[in-house]
Scaffold this active site. Structure first.
Site, short mmCIF file in Angstrom:
data_model
loop_
_atom_site.label_atom_id
_atom_site.label_comp_id
_atom_site.label_asym_id
_atom_site.label_seq_id
_atom_site.Cartn_x
_atom_site.Cartn_y
_atom_site.Cartn_z
N ASP A 45 -10.80 2.83 4.16
CA ASP A 45 -11.08 1.39 3.99
C ASP A 45 -12.58 1.12 3.87
O ASP A 45 -13.00 0.00 3.60
CB ASP A 45 -10.54 0.60 5.20
N LYS A 73 0.84 -1.20 0.00
CA LYS A 73 0.00 0.00 0.00
C LYS A 73 0.87 1.25 0.00
O LYS A 73 0.58 2.22 -0.70
CB LYS A 73 -0.94 -0.02 1.22
N GLN A 78 -4.47 -1.64 9.55
CA GLN A 78 -4.33 -2.97 8.96
C GLN A 78 -4.92 -4.02 9.91
O GLN A 78 -4.53 -4.11 11.07
CB GLN A 78 -2.85 -3.26 8.66
#
Ligand code: NDP
Length: 289
Positions: free
Chosen positions: A120, A53, A97
């Site tokens: 997200d 990412k 994460q």
């Protein structure tokens, strides 16, 4: 013979679009979008996703930092870190994460992220916007699937989309996206309790497999001419590979490819799309500040 949907090429196209838009913003005097990535613990898979990412962000001109914390960090400390990132005007997007260590409640952490920075698209406010059809952050993997379908020129209006899998990160948000006005599919979602799943799958004009079981979708589950999207990532032993395994999807590709009209390969199909959508979301977060 199916058309093979090239996720690498489509993802590269999206990343190029984001790069151009970021450069235009910077030329117009804005600072570069900034993504804060929070990594807790030393799980090698999580660390590798996070590196991917960060690299992809840098390639399109998005600045990012990975804030790494020991697995022993308390839930309270982590929540305080998220709140500081929420309050920092230089932070456009926040990504935590997952999974987090067992002593930390993932839900509490996600719920603490400012919905305006929820790149997200896991916060309940983001999910709510998705369900009622409002524009906002897009769920990464499902939106990546929609990009693959639309950029391949596949008609979705009135199409019967059968999704196998009802997870919060793939099946459920994808169902909501496919139902959205403008996409207009008719959606069926299957799961482990579904009765006569093969009969439902065979009705699909667009069949999406998000199960996590190698070769689950065999040729007898696919209507000739259907579009087949394979989300699965499964390791199967392979002594011919140096690492001892290879990655396969949920679809028996060799059997299904001859009867499908379009199909995504694994790897190189849905996989590369997730990060591309994350970059789109980070750009969107920067634009809204
Ligand atoms: P989950 O394990 O959260 O969900 C799997 C779903 O499949 C569940 O809804 C489950 O049903 C259903 N299922 C399991 N077994 C059966 C069965 N025998 N018959 C019917 N349905 C079944 O997985 P995810 O959604 O997180 O991921 C699915 C796959 O996609 C995995 O391989 C994952 O690695 C991959 N993935 C790939 C991504 C990418 O970027 N390409 C991103 C995210 C995931 P029930 O709810 O009833 O248990």
């Amino acid at each position: 013979m199916a058309h093979i949907i090239d996720g690498k090429a489509i993802s590269a196209q999206i990343r190029e679009e984001v790069k151009t838009a970021v450069a235009a913003r910077v030329t117009n005097g804005h600072r570069a979008p900034y993504l804060a990535v929070v990594l807790v613990g030393d799980d090698p898979a999580s660390a590798s996703y996070v590196r991917g990412k960060a690299k992809a962000s840098a390639e399109v001109g998005i600045e990012s930092d990975t804030l790494t914390y020991d697995a022993s960090i308390s839930e309270q400390e982590l929540l305080d870190i998220i709140r500081r990132l929420n309050d920092d005007d230089n932070v456009d997007g926040i990504l935590v994460q997952l999974p987090l260590p067992d002593h930390i409640d993932d839900r509490k952490v996600i719920d603490t992220i400012d919905p305006a920075k929820d790149v997200d698209c896991f916060h309940p406010a983001s999910v709510g916007n998705l369900v009622i059809g409002l524009d906002g952050f897009k769920p990464a993997t499902p939106a990546g699937i929609v990009e693959l379908i639309q950029r391949s020129g596949i008609e979705t209006s009135g199409a019967h989309c059968v999704i196998i899998g009802r997870s919060n990160i793939v099946g459920k948000p994808l169902a909501n996206l496919m139902l959205k006005r403008g996409i207009d599919a008719t959606v069926t979602v299957c799961h482990s309790r579904t009765k006569d799943l093969p009969a439902l799958a065979r009705q699909a004009d667009i069949l999406v497999a998000a199960i996590g079981r190698a070769n689950f979708v065999t040729a007898d589950l696919v209507k000739p001419g259907a579009v087949v999207i394979d989300v699965g990532i499964n390791r199967v032993e392979d002594a011919t590979r140096e690492r001892g395994y290879r990655l396969v999807g949920d679809v028996d590709f060799d059997a299904v490819e001859p009867i499908a009209s379009h199909i995504t390969p694994v790897p190189g199909g849905v996989g590369p799309m997730t990060i591309a959508v994350l970059l789109q979301n980070t750009l969107m977060a920067a634009r809204s500040t």
